[in-house]
Design an enzyme around this catalytic site. Structure first.
Site, short mmCIF file in Angstrom:
data_model
loop_
_atom_site.label_atom_id
_atom_site.label_comp_id
_atom_site.label_asym_id
_atom_site.label_seq_id
_atom_site.Cartn_x
_atom_site.Cartn_y
_atom_site.Cartn_z
CE LYS A 20 -2.64 0.89 3.80
NZ LYS A 20 -2.23 2.17 4.42
CB SER A 21 3.82 2.28 2.02
OG SER A 21 3.27 2.19 3.29
CB SER A 165 5.66 9.91 11.37
OG SER A 165 4.81 10.08 10.26
CD GLN A 167 0.92 8.46 7.22
OE1 GLN A 167 0.34 9.27 7.95
NE2 GLN A 167 0.40 7.30 6.88
CG ASP A 313 1.02 0.16 9.78
OD1 ASP A 313 0.76 0.99 10.67
OD2 ASP A 313 1.39 0.48 8.63
CE LYS A 340 0.26 4.41 13.17
NZ LYS A 340 1.08 5.13 12.19
O1 SPQ Z 1 -2.36 5.55 5.43
P1 SPQ Z 1 -2.71 5.24 6.85
O2 SPQ Z 1 -4.19 5.30 7.05
O3 SPQ Z 1 -1.98 6.09 7.84
O4 SPQ Z 1 -2.25 3.71 7.07
C1 SPQ Z 1 -1.52 2.99 8.06
C2 SPQ Z 1 -2.05 1.51 7.99
O5 SPQ Z 1 -2.25 0.85 9.01
O6 SPQ Z 1 -2.20 1.05 6.86
C3 SPQ Z 1 -1.60 3.55 9.48
F1 SPQ Z 1 -2.73 3.60 10.00
O7 SPQ Z 1 -0.14 2.87 7.68
C4 SPQ Z 1 0.80 3.96 7.69
C5 SPQ Z 1 1.90 3.65 8.70
O8 SPQ Z 1 1.39 3.47 9.99
C6 SPQ Z 1 1.38 4.06 6.30
C7 SPQ Z 1 2.65 4.84 6.25
C8 SPQ Z 1 3.19 5.29 4.94
O9 SPQ Z 1 2.80 4.73 3.88
O10 SPQ Z 1 4.03 6.20 4.94
C9 SPQ Z 1 3.39 5.12 7.37
C10 SPQ Z 1 2.95 4.75 8.73
O11 SPQ Z 1 2.41 5.90 9.38
P2 SPQ Z 1 3.34 6.99 10.10
O12 SPQ Z 1 2.38 7.98 10.67
O13 SPQ Z 1 4.08 6.23 11.15
O14 SPQ Z 1 4.22 7.58 9.10
#
Ligand code: SPQ
Length: 428
Positions: A20-21, A165, A167, A313, A340
């Protein structure tokens, strides 16, 4: 509602769907690159489809047919001002990475999403992007969606992120590519590095030094082809199922085992799982392998510190794993779980307690005593895909059926999950 009943064994082979990422990033980077990007093994989950629809709204031609996608990139300046709100659905990744991208665009845009998105903190991205010069607003001083952005005229910054993070890191780097001068993000623990890897594949120079990543502004992306590896976060559900359901052997093909994501493998090994890793290879800077797991005698472990971002996750399914391991498993430093799709500490503890597990929540994690036999019951995904899949796997070992409400949430990251589970139950 989906009813899951006890499995006598799980056997067979599953080709794990695209990460997904990485799928999100392939659409985003393809859209802002010059030229045509072909993506294979794209994840056609609801979250990644939201990313496609946002870029279509900004004038990018994207052709998606199942796992194959063609993106006609128009370069960084090719995005046009959207005339409607950009709806990310349930996807935090779409929201936060697009905040960074839009912060550099000289137009106005508004990002929004579903009820869960409206509760997730966006100030972790608003704060650094505002320091760079973007004009961002939203509920509670730019903390919650909908978020409006008037971008452009950014200056590079050096930012120490208080949270590990990907993100946050990725949002800042995408803004940094459009800023004057250099932008550096440093973190306390290393988060997933798909943005850095893929930007390099698109021809961007990325400087990585310890826990810091830097980009120079003004760099253009050149289209390339992206083959998306299978998602280890999806594979995790069948890895755990294979370890805890009696008389099981499951092979998972084409799983991304990037070191910043593979904490679940370390945990399974520490707990004594019968796991083998074969056919290791590198595809588009991402390491991939085939994994085979069989029913195992498991012992407790403790999970904390650097490993947390590498398995954040997977903690809901690891909690289920720990209910079947001998001894006390302690998870610490995982307060990020609270922000999350749901508060995943509360969601996991409540759901597993209702199935008979010995589990308690702590401010930054969980404590689980095992092994405990679980019983069936009516539970809900609460609209969170990972809670839904964890409960479906729990249903494979409970005495009495698990009746899962809101199973459709699982389509966010694993549309074929129930078909794959049924195949394994049928032994194919
Ligand atoms: O996209 P979303 O809703 O945040 O999805 C999640 C998941 O469980 O699929 C978290 F709820 O994954 C994030 C992950 O936790 C996906 C991600 C990315 O693609 O960069 C990074 C992680 O979040 P973060 O806040 O730690 O950067």
């Amino acid at each position: 509602m989906e009813t899951i009943t006890k499995a006598h064994s799980l056997k067979g082979t599953v080709v794990i769907p695209g990460d997904k990422s990485i799928s999100h990033r392939a659409i985003m980077f393809g859209s802002i690159a010059n030229g045509t990007t072909h993506i294979t093994n794209f994840l056609p989950g609801a979250d990644c489809l939201s990313t496609i629809s946002c870029f279509k709204q900004m004038g990018i031609h994207i052709e998606q047919d199942g796992a194959s996608v063609v993106v006609e990139g128009k370069g960084m300046d090719g995005l046009k001002e959207p005339s409607q709100l950009l709806d990310v659905g349930n996807s935090g990744t779409t929201f936060r990475l697009m905040m960074g991208l839009l912060a550099g665009r000289p137009f106005h845009s508004v990002l929004a999403g579903d009820e869960s998105i409206a509760k997730r903190p966006m100030n972790r991205v608003t704060v650094p992007l505002t320091q760079m010069g973007a004009i961002i607003d939203g509920r509670e001083q730019g903390t919650f969606a909908p978020i409006s952005i008037r971008g452009g005229n950014l200056k590079g910054i050096t930012y120490e992120s208080p949270v590990a993070s990907a993100q946050v890191k990725s949002g800042i780097l995408l803004a940094g590519l459009q800023a004057e001068g250099e932008t550096t993000v440093s973190e306390t623990h290393r988060s997933r590095n798909h943005t850095e890897n893929m930007l390099e594949s698109f021809g961007v120079k990325v400087k990585r030094e310890g826990l810091s990543v830097s980009v120079e502004g003004g760099q253009q992306l050149t289209a390339t082809n992206v083959e998306v590896p299978g998602d280890i976060s999806s594979a995790a559900f069948f890895l755990v199922a294979g370890a805890i359901v009696p008389d099981s052997t499951i092979t998972l093909l084409n799983v991304g085992i990037n070191e910043t994501r593979s904490g679940i493998i370390d945990v399974l090994q520490q707990m004594g799982a019968d796991l083998s890793i074969k056919n290791r290879r590198v595809v588009n800077q991402e390491e991939v392998a085939d994994l085979t797991i069989s029913t195992s005698n498991l012992t407790n472990t403790s999970i904390e510190g650097d490993i947390i971002p590498r398995l954040i996750d997977e903690l809901p399914i690891i909690a289920l794993l720990a209910t079947q391991a001998k001894g006390k498993t302690v998870i610490r430093n995982a307060e990020e779980l609270k922000v999350k799709e749901t508060n995943r500490i509360d969601a996991v503890v409540d759901a597993l307690q209702s199935l008979g597990a010995s589990i308690t929540g702590t401010p930054d994690g969980m404590v689980i005593e095992g092994p405990t036999p679980l019983h069936g019951g009516r539970v809900s995904s609460l609209g969170d895909h990972r809670i839904g899949m964890m409960l479906a796997v729990a249903g494979c070992i409970t005495d009495g059926a698990v009746e899962l409400e809101l199973p459709e949430a699982i389509k966010v990251s694993y549309p074929d999950f129930f078909e794959h589970l049924k195949q394994l139950q049928a032994g194919s």
